[in-house]
Design a protein around this motif. Structure first.
Motif, PDB file in Angstrom:
ATOM      1  N   VAL A   1       1.188   4.231  -3.088  1.00  0.00           N
ATOM      2  CA  VAL A   1       0.764   5.861  -2.992  1.00  0.00           C
ATOM      3  C   VAL A   1       2.093   6.602  -2.893  1.00  0.00           C
ATOM      4  O   VAL A   1       2.158   7.997  -3.091  1.00  0.00           O
ATOM      5  CB  VAL A   1       0.198   6.085  -1.503  1.00  0.00           C
ATOM      6  N   LEU A   2       3.189   6.097  -3.589  1.00  0.00           N
ATOM      7  CA  LEU A   2       4.536   6.924  -3.965  1.00  0.00           C
ATOM      8  C   LEU A   2       4.253   7.460  -5.373  1.00  0.00           C
ATOM      9  O   LEU A   2       5.340   8.426  -5.567  1.00  0.00           O
ATOM     10  CB  LEU A   2       5.663   5.778  -4.094  1.00  0.00           C
TER      11      LEU A   2
ATOM     12  N   SER B   1       2.855   3.754   8.782  1.00  0.00           N
ATOM     13  CA  SER B   1       2.795   3.740   7.287  1.00  0.00           C
ATOM     14  C   SER B   1       3.417   5.231   6.888  1.00  0.00           C
ATOM     15  O   SER B   1       4.277   5.355   5.956  1.00  0.00           O
ATOM     16  CB  SER B   1       1.729   3.570   6.665  1.00  0.00           C
ATOM     17  N   GLY B   2       3.006   6.260   7.464  1.00  0.00           N
ATOM     18  CA  GLY B   2       3.078   7.467   6.874  1.00  0.00           C
ATOM     19  C   GLY B   2       4.760   7.827   7.037  1.00  0.00           C
ATOM     20  O   GLY B   2       5.525   8.402   6.358  1.00  0.00           O
TER      21      GLY B   2
ATOM     22  N   LYS C   1       0.800  -1.151  -0.075  1.00  0.00           N
ATOM     23  CA  LYS C   1      -0.073   0.022   0.094  1.00  0.00           C
ATOM     24  C   LYS C   1       0.855   1.212   0.039  1.00  0.00           C
ATOM     25  O   LYS C   1       0.722   2.293  -0.623  1.00  0.00           O
ATOM     26  CB  LYS C   1      -1.005   0.009   1.229  1.00  0.00           C
ATOM     27  N   ILE C   2       1.958   1.335   0.656  1.00  0.00           N
ATOM     28  CA  ILE C   2       2.731   2.471   0.793  1.00  0.00           C
ATOM     29  C   ILE C   2       3.532   2.563  -0.607  1.00  0.00           C
ATOM     30  O   ILE C   2       3.557   3.659  -1.128  1.00  0.00           O
ATOM     31  CB  ILE C   2       3.974   2.257   2.050  1.00  0.00           C
ATOM     32  N   ARG C   3       3.766   1.501  -1.275  1.00  0.00           N
ATOM     33  CA  ARG C   3       4.396   1.404  -2.661  1.00  0.00           C
ATOM     34  C   ARG C   3       3.318   2.017  -3.462  1.00  0.00           C
ATOM     35  O   ARG C   3       3.734   2.880  -4.351  1.00  0.00           O
ATOM     36  CB  ARG C   3       4.781   0.048  -3.229  1.00  0.00           C
TER      37      ARG C   3
ATOM     38  N   LYS D   1      10.437   8.161   0.429  1.00  0.00           N
ATOM     39  CA  LYS D   1      10.386   9.170  -0.667  1.00  0.00           C
ATOM     40  C   LYS D   1      11.629   9.904  -0.571  1.00  0.00           C
ATOM     41  O   LYS D   1      12.155  10.488  -1.743  1.00  0.00           O
ATOM     42  CB  LYS D   1       9.004   9.971  -0.449  1.00  0.00           C
TER      43      LYS D   1
ATOM     44  N   ALA E   1       7.037   4.794  -7.362  1.00  0.00           N
ATOM     45  CA  ALA E   1       6.633   3.457  -7.309  1.00  0.00           C
ATOM     46  C   ALA E   1       7.491   2.593  -8.167  1.00  0.00           C
ATOM     47  O   ALA E   1       7.557   1.421  -7.698  1.00  0.00           O
ATOM     48  CB  ALA E   1       5.040   3.225  -7.298  1.00  0.00           C
TER      49      ALA E   1
ATOM     50  N   LYS F   1       6.665   5.865   4.503  1.00  0.00           N
ATOM     51  CA  LYS F   1       6.577   6.485   3.082  1.00  0.00           C
ATOM     52  C   LYS F   1       7.472   7.685   3.137  1.00  0.00           C
ATOM     53  O   LYS F   1       8.203   7.915   2.110  1.00  0.00           O
ATOM     54  CB  LYS F   1       5.201   6.876   2.834  1.00  0.00           C
ATOM     55  N   LYS F   2       7.293   8.599   4.307  1.00  0.00           N
ATOM     56  CA  LYS F   2       8.354   9.810   4.119  1.00  0.00           C
ATOM     57  C   LYS F   2       9.794   9.471   3.859  1.00  0.00           C
ATOM     58  O   LYS F   2      10.471  10.013   3.061  1.00  0.00           O
ATOM     59  CB  LYS F   2       8.233  10.520   5.455  1.00  0.00           C
TER      60      LYS F   2
END
Length: 193
Positions: free
Chosen positions: A105-106, A176-177, A101-103, A184, A110, A180-181
């Motif tokens: 939203v990149l 997850s945030g 899911k993290i991937r 990124k 991604a 993700k940060k």
């Protein structure tokens, strides 16, 4: 008789002088201060949310971690790898779903991220992930992480770069945030042009 007009004041002189000092003198003073005073730098608060692994773990330098080379990465790519003891069952599948899911939203980034797991055996799968089953590799990596982080690292998430360096560690229950940060930020910093 007319009075002498007052001499006209140069109203632009002060801002011009201030601008010259700012542009030319201030950088010299700042450079001198940094050279002479040497303020403490380095081990302050880092921007990352995960734990940076210093030095990174090179998977090619130890035969025990070579099975991770099954995660094929091209230059500039990263893998988010779940590391867990036992077979890939409920906890493993949940972690892989979280990473997938993290991937997702990149955005454009991604395509430069893979999702994988290093476990002792495989019972479950998640589409689009690579599952490496090798008890010795997982045990070695968990032990190395535990000793480097001075904490138990039986289960966790690591970032692996295309050069075979494990750079960062997260607890499985990390936000997850936060993950993700950090991914990124790594994608931006490692962009190959």
């Amino acid at each position: 008789m007319m009075p002498d007009p007052e001499p006209r004041k140069n109203t632009r002189a002060a801002p011009t002088l201030l601008a010259l000092i700012t542009v030319f003198v201030l950088p010299i003073i700042l450079a001198w201060w940094l050279a002479v005073v040497r303020p403490p730098v380095g081990e302050g608060k880092l921007l990352n949310h995960g734990t940076l692994i210093r030095p990174p773990i090179d998977i090619a330098s130890n035969p025990a971690t070579r099975p991770l080379e099954k995660i094929e990465l091209s230059p500039g790519e990263w893998a988010m790898v779940y590391v867990g003891g036992g077979p890939c069952e409920a906890a493993c599948v949940a972690a892989l779903n979280k990473l997938a899911k993290i991937r997702a939203v990149l955005g454009q980034g991604a395509i430069r991220v893979r999702v994988a797991a290093l476990v002792d055996g495989s019972d479950g799968t998640v589409p689009g992930t690579v599952i490496v089953t090798d008890r010795q590799a997982r045990s070695f990596l968990s032990g190395t992480l535990s000793s480097r982080l001075a904490a138990e690292a039986e289960h966790g998430i690591v970032f692996l770069d295309w050069r075979g360096q494990i750079m960062m560690y997260f607890e499985v229950d990390a936000s997850s945030g936060d993950i993700k940060k950090d991914v990124k930020r790594l994608l931006r910093a490692s962009k190959i042009k």
